[in-house]
Scaffold this active site. Sequence first.
Site, PDB file in Angstrom:
ATOM      1  N   HIS A  72      21.577  43.536 -23.828  1.00  0.00           N
ATOM      2  CA  HIS A  72      22.355  43.349 -22.599  1.00  0.00           C
ATOM      3  C   HIS A  72      23.734  42.819 -22.948  1.00  0.00           C
ATOM      4  O   HIS A  72      23.863  41.746 -23.531  1.00  0.00           O
ATOM      5  CB  HIS A  72      21.649  42.362 -21.659  1.00  0.00           C
ATOM      6  CG  HIS A  72      20.559  43.014 -20.861  1.00  0.00           C
ATOM      7  ND1 HIS A  72      20.049  42.473 -19.709  1.00  0.00           N
ATOM      8  CD2 HIS A  72      19.907  44.182 -21.052  1.00  0.00           C
ATOM      9  CE1 HIS A  72      19.119  43.285 -19.222  1.00  0.00           C
ATOM     10  NE2 HIS A  72      19.004  44.317 -20.034  1.00  0.00           N
ATOM     11  N   TYR A 200      21.850  36.902 -11.229  1.00  0.00           N
ATOM     12  CA  TYR A 200      21.615  35.538 -10.741  1.00  0.00           C
ATOM     13  C   TYR A 200      22.306  35.432  -9.391  1.00  0.00           C
ATOM     14  O   TYR A 200      23.523  35.641  -9.305  1.00  0.00           O
ATOM     15  CB  TYR A 200      22.253  34.510 -11.676  1.00  0.00           C
ATOM     16  CG  TYR A 200      21.571  34.355 -13.012  1.00  0.00           C
ATOM     17  CD1 TYR A 200      20.617  33.366 -13.210  1.00  0.00           C
ATOM     18  CD2 TYR A 200      21.904  35.168 -14.100  1.00  0.00           C
ATOM     19  CE1 TYR A 200      19.997  33.190 -14.440  1.00  0.00           C
ATOM     20  CE2 TYR A 200      21.292  35.008 -15.337  1.00  0.00           C
ATOM     21  CZ  TYR A 200      20.333  34.015 -15.500  1.00  0.00           C
ATOM     22  OH  TYR A 200      19.728  33.853 -16.721  1.00  0.00           O
ATOM     23  N   PRO A 292      14.984  26.842 -16.444  1.00  0.00           N
ATOM     24  CA  PRO A 292      15.132  28.172 -17.045  1.00  0.00           C
ATOM     25  C   PRO A 292      16.417  28.918 -16.653  1.00  0.00           C
ATOM     26  O   PRO A 292      16.670  30.001 -17.171  1.00  0.00           O
ATOM     27  CB  PRO A 292      13.886  28.922 -16.542  1.00  0.00           C
ATOM     28  CG  PRO A 292      13.418  28.186 -15.352  1.00  0.00           C
ATOM     29  CD  PRO A 292      13.844  26.766 -15.510  1.00  0.00           C
ATOM     30  N   LYS A 296      17.476  29.005 -21.887  1.00  0.00           N
ATOM     31  CA  LYS A 296      17.688  28.292 -23.156  1.00  0.00           C
ATOM     32  C   LYS A 296      16.417  27.747 -23.822  1.00  0.00           C
ATOM     33  O   LYS A 296      16.431  27.414 -25.008  1.00  0.00           O
ATOM     34  CB  LYS A 296      18.642  27.107 -22.922  1.00  0.00           C
ATOM     35  CG  LYS A 296      20.057  27.518 -22.589  1.00  0.00           C
ATOM     36  CD  LYS A 296      20.774  28.016 -23.829  1.00  0.00           C
ATOM     37  CE  LYS A 296      22.054  28.734 -23.524  1.00  0.00           C
ATOM     38  NZ  LYS A 296      22.067  30.148 -23.879  1.00  0.00           N
ATOM     39  N   TYR A 385      26.049  31.261 -22.806  1.00  0.00           N
ATOM     40  CA  TYR A 385      24.866  32.049 -22.429  1.00  0.00           C
ATOM     41  C   TYR A 385      24.332  32.824 -23.638  1.00  0.00           C
ATOM     42  O   TYR A 385      23.118  32.901 -23.845  1.00  0.00           O
ATOM     43  CB  TYR A 385      25.205  33.000 -21.283  1.00  0.00           C
ATOM     44  CG  TYR A 385      23.978  33.591 -20.631  1.00  0.00           C
ATOM     45  CD1 TYR A 385      23.399  33.000 -19.509  1.00  0.00           C
ATOM     46  CD2 TYR A 385      23.366  34.740 -21.155  1.00  0.00           C
ATOM     47  CE1 TYR A 385      22.257  33.517 -18.927  1.00  0.00           C
ATOM     48  CE2 TYR A 385      22.221  35.268 -20.589  1.00  0.00           C
ATOM     49  CZ  TYR A 385      21.673  34.658 -19.467  1.00  0.00           C
ATOM     50  OH  TYR A 385      20.536  35.176 -18.898  1.00  0.00           O
TER      51      TYR A 385
HETATM   52  C1  LIG Z   1       6.061  29.025 -16.746  1.00  0.00           C
HETATM   53  C2  LIG Z   1       7.205  28.936 -17.715  1.00  0.00           C
HETATM   54  C3  LIG Z   1       8.283  29.810 -17.621  1.00  0.00           C
HETATM   55  C4  LIG Z   1       9.350  29.730 -18.501  1.00  0.00           C
HETATM   56  N1  LIG Z   1      10.394  30.594 -18.394  1.00  0.00           N
HETATM   57  C5  LIG Z   1      11.423  30.503 -19.258  1.00  0.00           C
HETATM   58  C6  LIG Z   1      12.519  31.381 -19.190  1.00  0.00           C
HETATM   59  O1  LIG Z   1      12.565  32.250 -18.324  1.00  0.00           O
HETATM   60  N2  LIG Z   1      13.508  31.246 -20.095  1.00  0.00           N
HETATM   61  C7  LIG Z   1      13.463  30.298 -21.100  1.00  0.00           C
HETATM   62  O2  LIG Z   1      14.353  30.233 -21.942  1.00  0.00           O
HETATM   63  N3  LIG Z   1      12.450  29.455 -21.186  1.00  0.00           N
HETATM   64  C8  LIG Z   1      11.435  29.543 -20.300  1.00  0.00           C
HETATM   65  N4  LIG Z   1      10.413  28.688 -20.406  1.00  0.00           N
HETATM   66  C9  LIG Z   1      10.456  27.736 -21.491  1.00  0.00           C
HETATM   67  C10 LIG Z   1       9.989  28.345 -22.796  1.00  0.00           C
HETATM   68  O3  LIG Z   1       8.848  29.130 -22.563  1.00  0.00           O
HETATM   69  C11 LIG Z   1       9.720  27.191 -23.735  1.00  0.00           C
HETATM   70  O4  LIG Z   1      10.926  26.502 -23.937  1.00  0.00           O
HETATM   71  C12 LIG Z   1       9.130  27.617 -25.073  1.00  0.00           C
HETATM   72  O5  LIG Z   1       7.830  28.098 -24.900  1.00  0.00           O
HETATM   73  C13 LIG Z   1       9.123  26.425 -26.031  1.00  0.00           C
HETATM   74  O6  LIG Z   1       8.354  26.729 -27.152  1.00  0.00           O
HETATM   75  P1  LIG Z   1       7.545  25.602 -27.906  1.00  0.00           P
HETATM   76  O7  LIG Z   1       6.873  26.281 -29.033  1.00  0.00           O
HETATM   77  O8  LIG Z   1       8.411  24.437 -28.163  1.00  0.00           O
HETATM   78  O9  LIG Z   1       6.465  25.063 -26.842  1.00  0.00           O
HETATM   79  P2  LIG Z   1       5.242  25.830 -26.166  1.00  0.00           P
HETATM   80  O10 LIG Z   1       5.548  27.251 -25.945  1.00  0.00           O
HETATM   81  O11 LIG Z   1       4.839  24.993 -25.014  1.00  0.00           O
HETATM   82  O12 LIG Z   1       4.103  25.774 -27.264  1.00  0.00           O
HETATM   83  C14 LIG Z   1       3.409  24.589 -27.558  1.00  0.00           C
HETATM   84  C15 LIG Z   1       2.050  24.951 -28.137  1.00  0.00           C
HETATM   85  O13 LIG Z   1       1.375  23.751 -28.481  1.00  0.00           O
HETATM   86  C16 LIG Z   1       0.037  23.813 -28.024  1.00  0.00           C
HETATM   87  N5  LIG Z   1      -0.434  22.443 -27.792  1.00  0.00           N
HETATM   88  C17 LIG Z   1      -0.159  21.626 -26.753  1.00  0.00           C
HETATM   89  N6  LIG Z   1      -0.766  20.452 -26.903  1.00  0.00           N
HETATM   90  C18 LIG Z   1      -1.456  20.519 -28.057  1.00  0.00           C
HETATM   91  C19 LIG Z   1      -2.278  19.604 -28.750  1.00  0.00           C
HETATM   92  N7  LIG Z   1      -2.542  18.379 -28.271  1.00  0.00           N
HETATM   93  N8  LIG Z   1      -2.827  20.008 -29.904  1.00  0.00           N
HETATM   94  C20 LIG Z   1      -2.570  21.253 -30.409  1.00  0.00           C
HETATM   95  N9  LIG Z   1      -1.803  22.158 -29.800  1.00  0.00           N
HETATM   96  C21 LIG Z   1      -1.241  21.781 -28.639  1.00  0.00           C
HETATM   97  C22 LIG Z   1       0.129  24.639 -26.751  1.00  0.00           C
HETATM   98  O14 LIG Z   1      -1.116  25.240 -26.406  1.00  0.00           O
HETATM   99  C23 LIG Z   1       1.164  25.683 -27.140  1.00  0.00           C
HETATM  100  O15 LIG Z   1       0.603  26.805 -27.749  1.00  0.00           O
HETATM  101  C24 LIG Z   1       9.347  28.740 -19.515  1.00  0.00           C
HETATM  102  C25 LIG Z   1       8.279  27.849 -19.624  1.00  0.00           C
HETATM  103  C26 LIG Z   1       7.207  27.926 -18.724  1.00  0.00           C
HETATM  104  C27 LIG Z   1       6.072  26.955 -18.838  1.00  0.00           C
END
Ligand SMILES: Cc1cc2nc3c(=O)[nH]c(=O)nc-3n(C[C@H](O)[C@H](O)[C@H](O)COP(=O)(O)OP(=O)(O)OC[C@H]3O[C@@H](n4cnc5c(N)ncnc54)[C@H](O)[C@@H]3O)c2cc1C
Length: 394
Positions: A72, A200, A292, A296, A385
């Site tokens: 995009h 948006y 969101p 980011k 962005y």
């Molecule tokens: C519903 C939703 C929609 C979103 N939409 C957007 C979007 O449109 N754009 C955007 O940029 N971001 C979005 N986000 C944010 C983005 O998805 C997150 O920033 C991203 O997933 C971060 O990655 P992470 O690996 O840090 O955490 P997570 O993806 O949360 O991964 C953490 C992992 O740790 C595991 N875990 C948790 N606790 C424990 C434990 N005690 N022991 C072992 N494992 C554990 C979880 O099961 C998970 O697999 C959204 C988030 C959500 C919840």
Amino acid sequence: MRTQVVIVGAGPAGLMLGRLLQQAGIDAVIVERRSGDHVLSRIRAGVLEHGTAEVLRDLGLGARMEREGFVHDGVNLAFLGRRLHVDFADLVGRPVIIYGQTEVQHDLYDAMDDRDVPVVDEALDVTPHDVETTAPYVTYTRDGEERRVDCEWIAGCDGYHGVSRSVIPTDVLRTHERVYPFGWLGILSETPPVDDELIYANSERGFALCSMRHKMLSRYYVQCPLDTDTDDWPDDRFWEELRARLPDDVAAELVTGPSIEKSITPLRSFVAEPLRHGRLLLAGDAAHIVPPTGAKGLNLAVSDVVYLADALADHLSGGSTTGVDQYSESALLRVWKAVRFSWWMTTMMHRFPNASDDFDRKLQEAELTYLESSEHARRAFAENYTGLPFNPPS
Ligand SMILES: Cc1cc2nc3c(=O)[nH]c(=O)nc-3n(C[C@H](O)[C@H](O)[C@H](O)COP(=O)(O)OP(=O)(O)OC[C@H]3O[C@@H](n4cnc5c(N)ncnc54)[C@H](O)[C@@H]3O)c2cc1C
């Protein structure tokens, strides 16, 4: 079991860190609370910054993204019944890529299988221990048996609700938070996206976003009160509300259909610091979350682990602690800039239910019409962005 780094959590941060460490010749074990199937079915982010896409390519994980993702070159901001196209290609010479987080997770999981980085899923009661010593370890229960992994470092990549952050004593951990008085009601539908690029929309009825995953999979959101129940939003009601928030020409093009997923996302900005306590290092949502609006969250998880993998590789291959000592400060410099951008965009695009007069609305219009009239302002938007550079961390 013994390894060099135990990674808690197999989300994008944990899996990406595992892959980066493996590439640097560092041993790691990933322990994840949920099943692989659960992790791979979560519908979340969809916009990859230019730098995130580059990291995936550098790791040899770009092939499917190149094939199935969409480049995009801009986004649209809709307000006052019209549309402003912010042209990334023209303004900053780099695009974003639309490629779902679910797909990124698939690619990373496949890479873990190929490269023998162990991912222990369904690990219950995961607990980091002795992080203030040079001999930390992690315990967990699997199949009813308690297990222990000794290591040199623990990476807390376990998301906002994970266990790692809670290990840092309360007199050390500082948190900063902004909770927004609304959420997003989102649906996924197997319909063609209303436009080739994201839209948006700031409207009198509240914010809306038209996004997509691919040519026949659309993701739409409308701003909603925090206590919204998805049961009160049958598809027809959702489509009607979305249409009412879009400029007429866009609403006329909207193709509707049954939703295949419907959920509410609360909006929050949160940062915990420092990102290091002893031998525990936090990355991704475990340390910070953003609304969101600026797309980011996933991208910050990736930039954190790029810094972190460099720092750990330096220490574990040569002994220098400079990288790990500076990790928190370096990563947070970039994190706070993304927090600012996400907050600014959220504030500019949403209707604040508690605003007592139209002062805030007028400021929003001033922000949006300024973007419309100033190439400098659009360039700053495009720069943020599409993603600020990972290095140098300033
Ligand atoms: C519903 C939703 C929609 C979103 N939409 C957007 C979007 O449109 N754009 C955007 O940029 N971001 C979005 N986000 C944010 C983005 O998805 C997150 O920033 C991203 O997933 C971060 O990655 P992470 O690996 O840090 O955490 P997570 O993806 O949360 O991964 C953490 C992992 O740790 C595991 N875990 C948790 N606790 C424990 C434990 N005690 N022991 C072992 N494992 C554990 C979880 O099961 C998970 O697999 C959204 C988030 C959500 C919840």
